[in-house]
Design an enzyme around this catalytic site. Structure first.
Site: not given
Ligand code: AHR
Length: 503
Positions: A25, A175-176, A248, A299, A350
Site C-alpha cells: 500500500e 475496501n473495508e 488482523y 489482508e 504488508q
C-alpha cells in the site's frame, strides 16, 4: 509425543499459488524507500525498484501483489499516477492526517505493473467505491487492458510508453466498506457493489472481481451481503469471483517484548483464522453451493504497537517481526493450504516496513524478517496437491488475558502437499520452550524415508533480525541425508520445519 498422519490418498485440492500473495500500500515506508528507491538512487535497483526485494520476491515465487491500498485506495485517483512523472500531481492521501506525508505519485499504475513483471507476480488493483465513480473504475480497466490502437485510453497508455496492455486480471471493488470504505451496512455495500461491478464486468478480457468481505469473522456481514446480492442476480458469481475478508491479530505484549503467556495468546488469536475460514465458507456455501466464488483473505497478519522497526516510528505502522510472527505466518499458511478447496488467495499485510512484513529497509540496507523465511520454506506448496493431515498433539493451556479465561492451543500445526513423487510437509512447533518429538506416518502411499530440508528458529522466541544481526532468526537449509520415517523427528521449540518425503 506428537503424531502427524498424512492421508496421502485424501486430496483436498490444488493449492492456488495466490494463497502466497502480498499486499503493498502507499503508506509509511512500503512504497517509497521500501520497494521503490527511484531511478536516480545509489541503492542497487531495477527500473527504480530495490534490487534486493526484486531478487528476494523472485526467490519465493511471489504470485500476486495487491495495490495501492488498503485505506489509501479510498482517496486514490488512478489518473494521478499515469503519464510523465514530472507532470504528476502531489496529493494529500488517506494517511496524510496520520503522518503528514504527501503523495508524489511517482509510483503509479505502470510502475506497479512493472514491479510485478520484474518479480513474476500478477498485479491486483484495489479500486475504491467511496470517492470514485463506476465509470472511472471501468476507465481504469480500459486504460490497463484494452489492446493497442483501440480505445482512447489504450492510446493514452501507449503514449505513456506501454503499447502492450497490462492485462490486469484481479480487481478489488471496494475496501473495508464496513469502515473506512464508507461505513456501509452490508445491504448498502451490496447495492453499491452491483453498480460498480456491473460496469467493470462489462469490458472484455479475463477478470476476477473481488468484493469486500467482513472485518474478521463477521458472519452476519457475509450472510446479509450475499442475501442482498442474490436478490437481484441469478447467481452472485456473475459479478463476483472472489470475496475478501481481512483478519488482523491484535497485540499481546509488544512486537519485541512478550512473555510465554502472551506468546500463546497471540498464536491462539492467529489460529482462530481457521474458524473464520470454516464459518465464512459455510455461510458462502448457502448462496453459492457450486463454490464458484473463492474465499480470499485480502489482508492478514499481526498488528503490534508501532515504533519497533528501524525507522523508530517514522514509518506509519512499521514493526519488527520475531519468531512469534513467523509462527503466525506458518500456521496461517498451513490453514490456507488445508482449506485450498475454498481459499484461493491470501495477501499478507504488508510487504516491507509495515505490519507483518517480509522485509525491513532503510537507504541501502535491506534485511529479511523471519516471515520471509516462512514464505521461502513454503514456496514448494504452490500449485501442489494438498492432502489431508491429522495432527494428534497435546494442547497447551494458557491464560487468555484478552478473554479473561483459560484457553488451549494445539502444540503443532501442519500442512502437506504432493508434487510429482515428492511429499512436502511444513510443521510448526508452537510451543514456547518445549521441543516436540514427532512421529510422521504416511497413509495410502508407500514411503519410508524423510529428509529435513530446512528449519527456521532463533535462540529465543523473541529472536528477530536487525540491520546489525540480519540472521538472528533465519532458515537453515540442509542438503540433508534422509532418515528412516520410523525414527521420530525433533522439532525445536518455537520453530518451523520443512520435510520432504520421496514417494
Ligand atoms: O494494512 C493497513 C490498513 O489496515 C489498510 O490500509 C486497511 O485496509 C486496514 O485497515
Amino acid at each position: 509425543m506428537d503424531r502427524i498422519t498424512i492421508v496421502a490418498d485424501e486430496p483436498i485440492a490444488t493449492i492456488n499459488p495466490n494463497i502466497y500473495g502480498h499486499f503493498a500500500e502507499h503508506i509509511g515506508g512500503v512504497i517509497y524507500d521500501g520497494i521503490w528507491v527511484g531511478l536516480d538512487s545509489e541503492t542497487p535497483h531495477v527500473d527504480g525498484f530495490r534490487q534486493g526485494i526484486v531478487d528476494a520476491m523472485k526467490r519465493i515465487k511471489a504470485p500476486v501483489v495487491r495495490y495501492p491500498g488498503g485505506c489509501f485506495a479510498e482517496t486514490y485517483n488512478w489518473r494521478d499516477g499515469i503519464g510523465p512523472s514530472e507532470e504528476r500531481p502531489v496529493t494529500t492521501n488517506w494517511w496524510y492526517r496520520n503522518d503528514g506525508r504527501l503523495e508524489s505519485n511517482q509510483v503509479g499504475t505502470a510502475e506497479f505493473v512493472r514491479f510485478c513483471r520484474l518479480i513474476g507476480a500478477e498485479p491486483y488493483l484495489a479500486a475504491n467505491i467511496t470517492s470514485t465513480t463506476p465509470l472511472e473504475i471501468r476507465n481504469w480497466i480500459d486504460y490497463c487492458n484494452m489492446p493497442a490502437r483501440t480505445s482512447s485510453l489504450a492510446r493514452l497508455r501507449e503514449s505513456h510508453g506501454d503499447s502492450e496492455p497490462f492485462d490486469v486480471t484481479f480487481w478489488g471493488i471496494g475496501n473495508e466498506n464496513w469502515g473506512g470504505g464508507g461505513s456501509m451496512t452490508p445491504e448498502d455495500y451490496a447495492g453499491e457493489y452491483r453498480r460498480y461491478a456491473t460496469l467493470a464486468a462489462n469490458l472484455p478480457g479475463e477478470k476476477m472481481l473481488v468484493a469486500c468481505g467482513p472485518a474478521g469473522n463477521d458472519v452476519d456481514w457475509t450472510r446479509r451481503f450475499f442475501e442482498k446480492m442474490s436478490d437481484r442476480l441469478r447467481h452472485p458469481s456473475r459479478l463476483m469471483q472472489g470475496y475478501g475478508a481481512h483478519y488482523y491479530c491484535g497485540t499481546a505484549g509488544s512486537a519485541l517484548e512478550f512473555d510465554e503467556n502472551q506468546w500463546y495468546q497471540l498464536l491462539w488469536q492467529a489460529a482462530q483464522i481457521e474458524r473464520l475460514v470454516v464459518q465464512q465458507r459455510a455461510t458462502m456455501d448457502a448462496f453459492d453451493p457450486e463454490r464458484r466464488i473463492g474465499l480470499i483473505i485480502d489482508e492478514w497478519g499481526c498488528w503490534h504497537p508501532e515504533g519497533s522497526g528501524p525507522s523508530g516510528g517514522d514509518n506509519l505502522f512499521e514493526q519488527q517481526s520475531t519468531m512469534r510472527d513467523a509462527l503466525v505466518a506458518a500456521l496461517t499458511l498451513n490453514v490456507f493450504n488445508n482449506h485450498c478447496d475454498k481459499v484461493v488467495m491470501g495477501n499478507i499485510a504488508q510487504l516491507v516496513n509495515n505490519l507483518h512484513s517480509l522485509f525491513l529497509s532503510q537507504g541501502k540496507t535491506l534485511i529479511m524478517t523471519p516471515n520471509f523465511h516462512v514464505f521461502d520454506m513454503y514456496k514448494g506448496h504452490q500449485g501442489s496437491q494438498a492432502v489431508r493431515t491429522l495432527v494428534d498433539t497435546e494442547a497447551v493451556e494458557f491464560e487468555n488475558r484478552g478473554r479473561n479465561r483459560k484457553d488451549a492451543i494445539d502444540g503443532i500445526s501442519c500442512a502437506a502437499s504432493i508434487n510429482g513423487n515428492l511429499l512436502m510437509v511444513t510443521a510448526a512447533n508452537l510451543r514456547y520452550s518445549e521441543p516436540a518429538e514427532v512421529e510422521i506416518t504416511v497413509h495410502g502411499l508407500s514411503t519410508d524415508r524423510a529428509t529435513r530440508k530446512a528449519t527456521l528458529r532463533g535462540d529465543i522466541p523473541q529472536a528477530h533480525n536487525t540491520f546489525d544481526k540480519p540472521n538472528a532468526a533465519a532458515a537453515v537449509w540442509e542438503n540433508g541425508s534422509s532418515a528412516d520415517l520410523s525414527a521420530h523427528m525433533m522439532l525445536p521449540a518455537a520453530s518451523v520445519t520443512l520435510f520432504e518425503i520421496p514417494l
